[in-house]
Design an enzyme around this catalytic site. Structure first.
Site, short mmCIF file in Angstrom:
data_model
loop_
_atom_site.label_atom_id
_atom_site.label_comp_id
_atom_site.label_asym_id
_atom_site.label_seq_id
_atom_site.Cartn_x
_atom_site.Cartn_y
_atom_site.Cartn_z
N HIS A 293 0.84 -1.20 0.00
CA HIS A 293 0.00 0.00 0.00
C HIS A 293 0.87 1.25 0.00
O HIS A 293 1.89 1.31 0.68
CB HIS A 293 -0.91 0.00 1.24
CG HIS A 293 -2.02 1.00 1.19
ND1 HIS A 293 -1.81 2.35 1.36
CD2 HIS A 293 -3.36 0.83 1.00
CE1 HIS A 293 -2.97 2.98 1.28
NE2 HIS A 293 -3.92 2.08 1.06
N HIS B 165 -7.41 8.36 4.87
CA HIS B 165 -5.95 8.41 4.76
C HIS B 165 -5.31 9.48 5.65
O HIS B 165 -4.20 9.94 5.38
CB HIS B 165 -5.55 8.57 3.29
CG HIS B 165 -5.94 7.37 2.48
ND1 HIS B 165 -5.29 6.17 2.58
CD2 HIS B 165 -6.97 7.17 1.62
CE1 HIS B 165 -5.88 5.28 1.78
NE2 HIS B 165 -6.91 5.87 1.21
#
Length: 573
Positions: free
Chosen positions: A225, A326
């Site tokens: 990621h 995020h």
């Protein structure tokens, strides 16, 4: 021989060859292509005055040990990516699918399929007016809350694939369970949850040892990621370990293009099998042209449900989603720019078109981290319907039905995620020998709200009425856990998937796991060509200024629908 009308037959035994079924309030119609029950006039049916009686449809002497079925689903319409749209009796024994065909007593009935013998050991589900699918698999799940399992089962999802350790910031953004201790705790925790699990370890390490120890601790694959650095070096290291240990790798690529562009990431894959998450890019990944990955034969592309189908509100809701997931700050201009770079109306619209063409092979949720876990099956069918309305019939569809299109979208949430993860030999389709994770739907609620969800051949979840009522149906009707969700039956009807390395090192005994534990396999030989009904390899161009997407030279776009089927008619909220 006595004859009855087609309408009377459908009333008694449900539709048969040539009959069509409308799916919910959509414009999708499936037509039964084949009837596997051999002949008419000798159907097996449960109920008062029906044929599943001792000495009639029920065999007198066969024991369960000798092969008598535990459960038969009679006269059901099967919609399955492998089987197609067929009419059949389906037999289940010892938690596995025995087969599809004609069930009953071979002493009194002609053409009973081998293995589908019913007797004193057999219970029944009347499938005459129901649709049967394989249990769905959500291939992109942030393990943020255990209550996600309830949402998943309520939309026919029986397998979760992802990672995390709860509502911590890392898990809110990344689907990984990082390191041996976290893996052990999660493996222990999911023991009491009535759904199949696969846990991804953190693949963000250029060092080999931290990757190997996660596999030995029970990770079933890796996720790389960008929040932890999706550099070419990291990707290469992770894929090298995956090749050696036969596990899958999923990747969320570098939105900011800091360590390279999409071409550099594709080069880092070096032709090796890899699963690209949210391949359109709104969920993250190389801006603005991540979509190029769908044209590579070694890449298994999926996308996530918040942008499917692309509706009039899809773009508007994405910005806040990205900021929350995020850990971004709306007061920091660079954080705002990061979020805005991921939201592109043109590529989001093209995503639905590419799904309809079979170029994007899977749909996941990105649960509680931009997506909705309880809507994966739903969004697949909604997208199929929206694309039919926007693009018309598919070339592969027969006149008068949408079988191929429906089966294409079913494959995206069943067999293709299973193949990608290395569990396609166990789950993902209605085939002999596979684990009996099955979902029964009323046609009016297809894709929206299942009637029954079976785990390992036993009902785990159902729309159930008042337990104090005189019947199962009085209000309030809502989803409740059933017997496969309780006691040690849960552990015999749900699977924890792990790497072969963990399995061989006795991870179940080491951690005291009571659930079924099975190893993944065959993940490194899977390519786009293996994606059932979704193997198209187009040439993709993305205009860097307008973000317009061309597929084999043709602009891929449709007008976002102003209304969507299977929507507010079915929900209060």
């Amino acid at each position: 021989m006595t004859q009855i009308s087609r309408q009377q037959y459908a009333d008694l035994y449900g539709p048969t060859i040539g009959d069509k079924i409308r799916l919910g309030d959509s414009d999708l119609y499936v037509e039964i292509e084949k009837d596997l029950r051999a002949t008419y006039g000798d159907e097996l049916q449960y109920g008062g005055g029906k044929t599943l009686r001792d000495g009639m449809g029920s065999e007198n002497f066969l024991t369960q040990e000798a092969g008598c079925l535990d459960l038969v689903i009679t006269n059901v319409t099967v919609i399955d990516a492998i089987q197609g749209v067929v009419k059949a009796d389906v037999g289940i024994r010892n938690g596995r699918i025995v087969g599809l065909g004609k069930a009953g007593n071979p002493s009194t009935k002609d053409g009973v399929t081998r293995g589908l013998v019913t007797g004193a050991s057999t219970d029944a589900i009347s499938g005459e007016h129901l649709i049967l699918t394989a249990g769905g698999m959500d291939t992109h799940v942030h393990y943020i809350a255990p209550q996600q399992v309830e949402a998943a089962l309520s939309n026919g999802i029986t397998t979760l694939w992802g990672g995390g350790i709860g509502p911590v910031d890392g898990t809110n953004g990344v689907t990984t369970t990082n390191g041996p201790w976290n893996l052990e705790m999660m493996l222990r925790s999911i023991e009491g949850l009535p759904i199949n699990f696969g846990i991804q370890g953190k693949g963000n390490s250029t060092g080999i040892a931290p990757l190997i120890e996660q596999l030995e601790a029970g990770a079933a694959g890796f996720k790389v990621h960008e929040d932890y650095g999706a550099t070419p070096a990291t990707i290469r290291a992770c894929l090298s370990v995956a090749d050696e240990y036969d596990v899958s790798v999923a990747v969320h690529t570098d939105t900011l293009n800091e360590s390279g562009y999409v071409e550099d990431t594709i080069a880092a894959f070096d032709g090796r099998s890899v699963h690209t998450y949210h391949s359109e890019g709104a969920g993250g990944g190389h801006a603005p042209d991540l979509l190029k990955v769908v044209g590579q034969n070694n890449i298994l592309p999926s996308s996530t449900n918040p942008t499917l189908p692309c509706g009039k509100n899809s773009v508007a809701e994405l910005f806040d989603m990205i900021m929350v997931c995020h850990n971004l700050n709306p007061k920091i201009p660079s954080d705002v720019a990061f979020a805005e770079s991921r939201v592109r109306a043109e590529t989001i619209v093209a995503e639905s078109v590419l799904h309809d063409m079979g170029a994007i092979s899977m749909i996941g949720s990105d649960s509680q981290a931009m997506g909705r876990l309880g809507e994966t099956f739903l969004r697949a069918i909604q997208t199929a319907d929206a694309m039919k309305k926007a693009r018309g019939p598919l070339p592969e569809d027969a006149p008068g039905n949408d079988n191929f299109r429906v089966l294409r979208y079913i494959a995206k949430v069943t067999i293709n995620p299973a193949l990608t993860a290395g569990v396609g030999d166990v789950i993902g389709s209605i085939e002999s020998g596979k684990f009996a994770d099955l979902v029964l739907w009323e046609p009016a609620f297809f894709g929206v709200k299942p009637k029954l969800v079976l785990k390992g051949g036993l009902v785990a979840w159902a729309n159930m009425g008042d337990p104090n009522a005189s019947l199962p149906t009085p209000q309030p009707m809502y989803y409740r856990p059933m017997f496969a969700a309780y006691g040690s039956a849960l552990q015999k009807t749900s699977i924890t998937f792990v790497s072969r390395a963990a399995y061989d090192k006795g991870v179940a005994d080491r951690f005291g796991l009571q659930r079924l534990v099975m190893p993944v396999s065959g993940t490194r030989v899977i390519g786009k060509a293996h994606m059932v009904r979704n193997s198209y390899l187009p040439n993709i161009e993305v205009d860097p200024q307008t973000f317009a997407v061309k597929v084999d030279g043709v602009h891929a776009t449709v007008k976002p629908p102003q209304s969507i089927s299977l929507n507010q008619l079915y929900f209060f909220s």
